[in-house]
Design a protein around this motif. Structure first.
Motif, PDB file in Angstrom:
ATOM      1  N   LEU A 190       5.505 -17.516  73.385  1.00  0.00           N
ATOM      2  CA  LEU A 190       5.005 -16.146  73.274  1.00  0.00           C
ATOM      3  C   LEU A 190       4.014 -16.026  72.119  1.00  0.00           C
ATOM      4  O   LEU A 190       2.948 -15.404  72.258  1.00  0.00           O
ATOM      5  N   ILE A 191       4.371 -16.629  70.981  1.00  0.00           N
ATOM      6  CA  ILE A 191       3.456 -16.623  69.831  1.00  0.00           C
ATOM      7  C   ILE A 191       2.161 -17.353  70.186  1.00  0.00           C
ATOM      8  O   ILE A 191       1.050 -16.878  69.891  1.00  0.00           O
ATOM      9  N   SER A 192       2.306 -18.508  70.826  1.00  0.00           N
ATOM     10  CA  SER A 192       1.147 -19.344  71.144  1.00  0.00           C
ATOM     11  C   SER A 192       0.219 -18.663  72.136  1.00  0.00           C
ATOM     12  O   SER A 192      -1.013 -18.739  72.012  1.00  0.00           O
ATOM     13  N   TRP A 193       0.777 -17.997  73.137  1.00  0.00           N
ATOM     14  CA  TRP A 193      -0.064 -17.282  74.096  1.00  0.00           C
ATOM     15  C   TRP A 193      -0.766 -16.099  73.426  1.00  0.00           C
ATOM     16  O   TRP A 193      -1.908 -15.766  73.750  1.00  0.00           O
ATOM     17  N   GLY A 194      -0.080 -15.461  72.470  1.00  0.00           N
ATOM     18  CA  GLY A 194      -0.720 -14.387  71.709  1.00  0.00           C
ATOM     19  C   GLY A 194      -1.913 -14.900  70.921  1.00  0.00           C
ATOM     20  O   GLY A 194      -2.979 -14.280  70.898  1.00  0.00           O
ATOM     21  N   VAL A 195      -1.741 -16.074  70.296  1.00  0.00           N
ATOM     22  CA  VAL A 195      -2.835 -16.700  69.543  1.00  0.00           C
ATOM     23  C   VAL A 195      -3.972 -17.074  70.490  1.00  0.00           C
ATOM     24  O   VAL A 195      -5.156 -16.889  70.181  1.00  0.00           O
ATOM     25  N   MET A 196      -3.624 -17.603  71.676  1.00  0.00           N
ATOM     26  CA  MET A 196      -4.647 -17.984  72.648  1.00  0.00           C
ATOM     27  C   MET A 196      -5.469 -16.776  73.087  1.00  0.00           C
ATOM     28  O   MET A 196      -6.703 -16.833  73.146  1.00  0.00           O
ATOM     29  N   ILE A 197      -4.805 -15.670  73.371  1.00  0.00           N
ATOM     30  CA  ILE A 197      -5.500 -14.456  73.809  1.00  0.00           C
ATOM     31  C   ILE A 197      -6.418 -13.937  72.701  1.00  0.00           C
ATOM     32  O   ILE A 197      -7.554 -13.523  72.957  1.00  0.00           O
ATOM     33  N   PHE A 198      -5.926 -13.984  71.454  1.00  0.00           N
ATOM     34  CA  PHE A 198      -6.751 -13.536  70.333  1.00  0.00           C
ATOM     35  C   PHE A 198      -8.005 -14.398  70.208  1.00  0.00           C
ATOM     36  O   PHE A 198      -9.120 -13.874  70.089  1.00  0.00           O
ATOM     37  N   LEU A 199      -7.835 -15.723  70.225  1.00  0.00           N
ATOM     38  CA  LEU A 199      -8.979 -16.616  70.045  1.00  0.00           C
ATOM     39  C   LEU A 199      -9.919 -16.594  71.249  1.00  0.00           C
ATOM     40  O   LEU A 199     -11.109 -16.874  71.106  1.00  0.00           O
ATOM     41  N   ALA A 200      -9.392 -16.248  72.423  1.00  0.00           N
ATOM     42  CA  ALA A 200     -10.253 -16.127  73.598  1.00  0.00           C
ATOM     43  C   ALA A 200     -11.234 -14.963  73.446  1.00  0.00           C
ATOM     44  O   ALA A 200     -12.286 -14.939  74.088  1.00  0.00           O
ATOM     45  N   ASN A 201     -10.889 -14.007  72.576  1.00  0.00           N
ATOM     46  CA  ASN A 201     -11.745 -12.846  72.350  1.00  0.00           C
ATOM     47  C   ASN A 201     -12.392 -12.857  70.963  1.00  0.00           C
ATOM     48  O   ASN A 201     -12.975 -11.864  70.537  1.00  0.00           O
ATOM     49  N   PHE A 202     -12.255 -13.990  70.260  1.00  0.00           N
ATOM     50  CA  PHE A 202     -12.813 -14.143  68.919  1.00  0.00           C
ATOM     51  C   PHE A 202     -14.018 -15.077  69.000  1.00  0.00           C
ATOM     52  O   PHE A 202     -13.915 -16.176  69.541  1.00  0.00           O
ATOM     53  N   ASP A 203     -15.152 -14.636  68.491  1.00  0.00           N
ATOM     54  CA  ASP A 203     -16.376 -15.427  68.585  1.00  0.00           C
ATOM     55  C   ASP A 203     -16.180 -16.791  67.922  1.00  0.00           C
ATOM     56  O   ASP A 203     -16.007 -16.885  66.706  1.00  0.00           O
ATOM     57  N   TYR A 204     -16.216 -17.843  68.733  1.00  0.00           N
ATOM     58  CA  TYR A 204     -15.946 -19.183  68.207  1.00  0.00           C
ATOM     59  C   TYR A 204     -16.980 -19.643  67.185  1.00  0.00           C
ATOM     60  O   TYR A 204     -16.709 -20.542  66.380  1.00  0.00           O
ATOM     61  N   HIS A 205     -18.165 -19.042  67.177  1.00  0.00           N
ATOM     62  CA  HIS A 205     -19.188 -19.443  66.202  1.00  0.00           C
ATOM     63  C   HIS A 205     -18.750 -19.166  64.767  1.00  0.00           C
ATOM     64  O   HIS A 205     -19.169 -19.855  63.832  1.00  0.00           O
ATOM     65  N   ALA A 206     -17.887 -18.151  64.583  1.00  0.00           N
ATOM     66  CA  ALA A 206     -17.405 -17.824  63.243  1.00  0.00           C
ATOM     67  C   ALA A 206     -16.517 -18.929  62.680  1.00  0.00           C
ATOM     68  O   ALA A 206     -16.319 -19.012  61.464  1.00  0.00           O
ATOM     69  N   LEU A 207     -15.980 -19.776  63.551  1.00  0.00           N
ATOM     70  CA  LEU A 207     -15.100 -20.851  63.097  1.00  0.00           C
ATOM     71  C   LEU A 207     -15.846 -21.903  62.277  1.00  0.00           C
ATOM     72  O   LEU A 207     -15.226 -22.663  61.535  1.00  0.00           O
ATOM     73  N   ARG A 208     -17.173 -21.939  62.417  1.00  0.00           N
ATOM     74  CA  ARG A 208     -17.973 -22.890  61.630  1.00  0.00           C
ATOM     75  C   ARG A 208     -17.680 -22.756  60.131  1.00  0.00           C
ATOM     76  O   ARG A 208     -17.653 -23.744  59.394  1.00  0.00           O
ATOM     77  N   HIS A 209     -17.464 -21.519  59.691  1.00  0.00           N
ATOM     78  CA  HIS A 209     -17.284 -21.251  58.262  1.00  0.00           C
ATOM     79  C   HIS A 209     -15.979 -21.854  57.729  1.00  0.00           C
ATOM     80  O   HIS A 209     -15.812 -21.976  56.513  1.00  0.00           O
ATOM     81  N   PHE A 210     -15.058 -22.200  58.647  1.00  0.00           N
ATOM     82  CA  PHE A 210     -13.752 -22.707  58.212  1.00  0.00           C
ATOM     83  C   PHE A 210     -13.601 -24.206  58.430  1.00  0.00           C
ATOM     84  O   PHE A 210     -12.533 -24.761  58.200  1.00  0.00           O
ATOM     85  N   ALA A 211     -14.682 -24.872  58.870  1.00  0.00           N
ATOM     86  CA  ALA A 211     -14.587 -26.289  59.238  1.00  0.00           C
ATOM     87  C   ALA A 211     -14.188 -27.167  58.054  1.00  0.00           C
ATOM     88  O   ALA A 211     -13.247 -27.963  58.138  1.00  0.00           O
ATOM     89  N   VAL A 212     -14.889 -27.028  56.935  1.00  0.00           N
ATOM     90  CA  VAL A 212     -14.598 -27.850  55.754  1.00  0.00           C
ATOM     91  C   VAL A 212     -13.224 -27.498  55.187  1.00  0.00           C
ATOM     92  O   VAL A 212     -12.447 -28.385  54.798  1.00  0.00           O
ATOM     93  N   LEU A 213     -12.918 -26.206  55.148  1.00  0.00           N
ATOM     94  CA  LEU A 213     -11.610 -25.764  54.648  1.00  0.00           C
ATOM     95  C   LEU A 213     -10.486 -26.349  55.500  1.00  0.00           C
ATOM     96  O   LEU A 213      -9.467 -26.822  54.969  1.00  0.00           O
ATOM     97  N   ALA A 214     -10.671 -26.326  56.816  1.00  0.00           N
ATOM     98  CA  ALA A 214      -9.626 -26.807  57.725  1.00  0.00           C
ATOM     99  C   ALA A 214      -9.327 -28.289  57.516  1.00  0.00           C
ATOM    100  O   ALA A 214      -8.172 -28.696  57.416  1.00  0.00           O
ATOM    101  N   ILE A 215     -10.381 -29.112  57.437  1.00  0.00           N
ATOM    102  CA  ILE A 215     -10.159 -30.541  57.257  1.00  0.00           C
ATOM    103  C   ILE A 215      -9.600 -30.823  55.856  1.00  0.00           C
ATOM    104  O   ILE A 215      -8.764 -31.717  55.675  1.00  0.00           O
ATOM    105  N   GLY A 216     -10.034 -30.031  54.879  1.00  0.00           N
ATOM    106  CA  GLY A 216      -9.516 -30.197  53.520  1.00  0.00           C
ATOM    107  C   GLY A 216      -8.035 -29.883  53.435  1.00  0.00           C
ATOM    108  O   GLY A 216      -7.250 -30.643  52.849  1.00  0.00           O
TER     109      GLY A 216
END
Length: 388
Positions: free
Chosen positions: A69-95
């Motif tokens: 249920l949590i995972s599907w909620g996250v999926m629905i949110f990210l399906a409506n979240f502009d994936y281009h904004a994720l670029r800003h978190f790339a270095v932070l995520a790998i770090g």
């Protein structure tokens, strides 16, 4: 009597129609079917284990449903979240991913690190976190951001060596947990993305050669734990009651299931013969209960899902979205193939999650989050066509 006039905003209706039209129903429906199958099959596999460990046959079922249920909620949110904004978190995520992997090694033996069966793969922050699973989407995001920003990165020797260096560090940190299969999966995901970015075939040949030499060393020269694991994979029957026990019980489950299986819930091996049957060795239980035909049906669903993801990668409106989708498809395919190799005694038995089927919170969350991003890539690829 006073009459109220109901006004209909045609623009809002058009907007919602567009959202529904842009939804990739093939991907969503396939993921939903796999999720429901996973809940049912994991419940069947975990029934006796859950009674033995928690005194409640439904404990792991409730846990699994909650994570889905949590995972599907996250999926629905990210399906409506502009994936281009994720670029800003790339270095932070790998770090953050590298820091968490390092914590497993540095803090081993402390209450912050959970060790099960001599494997330290979990950080305990009130809830269990598996850095080995979280590093997968972090690596996909980081490489997608890097390669889309620098299209010629894989033609620059320095950049190639930096990528191999990063993969080498991640491999060693995960291998030290120890967890060879997850280390192989992460490096393989990175290699696929590097190839898509234009990596020379000679680098690939060199990488495969290095992997072969490393495997040979671990299997026949080094006398560490992986030597035993390799020997178990080659001949699990040589120590059927010791190191080869889990693999042997899995093979017995496959054999007893035959073509059509014994029936859902009728597995014998799950009655505390096969250790933790709801986890990485769930496929033998599935084979025992619904047979080879059932397994083939699940593999067809996997093929549809991965094929759809790769189709979305090809139709992405930019290279960033293409790499994100392709990395997700590669991760799922490699995970599935490696799990099958492990449970059929074709690869050293180390914990590797079978997507959707195995009981697991972190891995399920990662998969559904990545599918949400892929859905957003698909929606944005369709938008120009809709706006015309």
């Amino acid at each position: 009597m006073k009459k109220y006039k109901v006004t209909v905003n045609k623009n809002e209706i058009k907007k919602y129609r567009r959202v529904f039209h842009q939804m990739d129903y093939t991907l969503v429906i396939t993921a939903l079917i796999l999720s429901l199958l996973g809940i049912v099959l994991a419940f069947s596999a975990s029934y006796y284990y859950s009674i033995s460990k928690f005194g409640n046959p439904y404990h792991l079922l409730i846990d699994n449903i909650t994570w889905y249920l949590i995972s599907w909620g996250v999926m629905i949110f990210l399906a409506n979240f502009d994936y281009h904004a994720l670029r800003h978190f790339a270095v932070l995520a790998i770090g953050v991913g590298l820091v968490l992997l390092t914590m497993l090694i540095v803090l081993r033996g402390t209450p912050l690190v959970k060790t099960i069966n001599n494997a330290s793969r979990w950080l305990n922050f009130g809830i269990s976190v598996m850095p080995g699973e979280l590093i997968k989407p972090a690596l996909i995001l980081f490489f997608a951001s890097w390669f889309s920003a620098q299209p010629n990165a894989m033609k620059d020797t320095k950049s190639v060596l930096m990528c191999f260096g990063l993969l080498g560090v991640i491999f060693l940190l995960i291998y030290k947990q120890p967890n060879l299969s997850t280390a192989v999966i992460v490096v393989s995901i990175g290699a696929v993305l590097m190839l898509l970015a234009g990596l020379s075939k000679w680098f690939l040949v060199g990488g495969v050669g290095a992997a072969f030499l490393g495997s040979f060393y671990l299997a026949f020269i080094d006398k560490g734990y992986m030597h035993t694991r390799f020997m178990t994979a080659f001949d699990p029957w040589a120590d059927a009651l010791g190191d080869g026990y889990q693999v042997v019980q899995g093979l017995l489950a496959f054999g007893s299931g035959g073509m059509f299986g014994k029936g859902l819930g009728q597995s014998i091996q799950k009655t505390l013969y096969l250790p933790e049957p709801q986890s990485d060795f769930i496929l033998p239980i599935i084979g025992e209960e619904i047979g080879l035909v059932g397994i083939l049906g699940i593999l067809i669903l996997y093929a549809i899902l991965i094929g759809r993801i790769m189709s979305i990668a090809l139709r992405a409106k930019d290279t960033f979205g293409c790499y994100l989708a392709a990395g997700t498809g590669a991760m799922l395919a490699i995970n599935i193939i490696l799990n099958i190799l492990v449970v059929t005694a074709s690869f050293p038995p180390t914990g590797v999650f079978l997507p959707f089927m195995s009981q697991g919170g972190n891995a399920t969350l990662v998969i559904m989050a990545l599918l949400g991003i892929v859905l957003n890539v698909s929606r944005q690829a369709k938008q120009p066509e809709e706006d015309e």
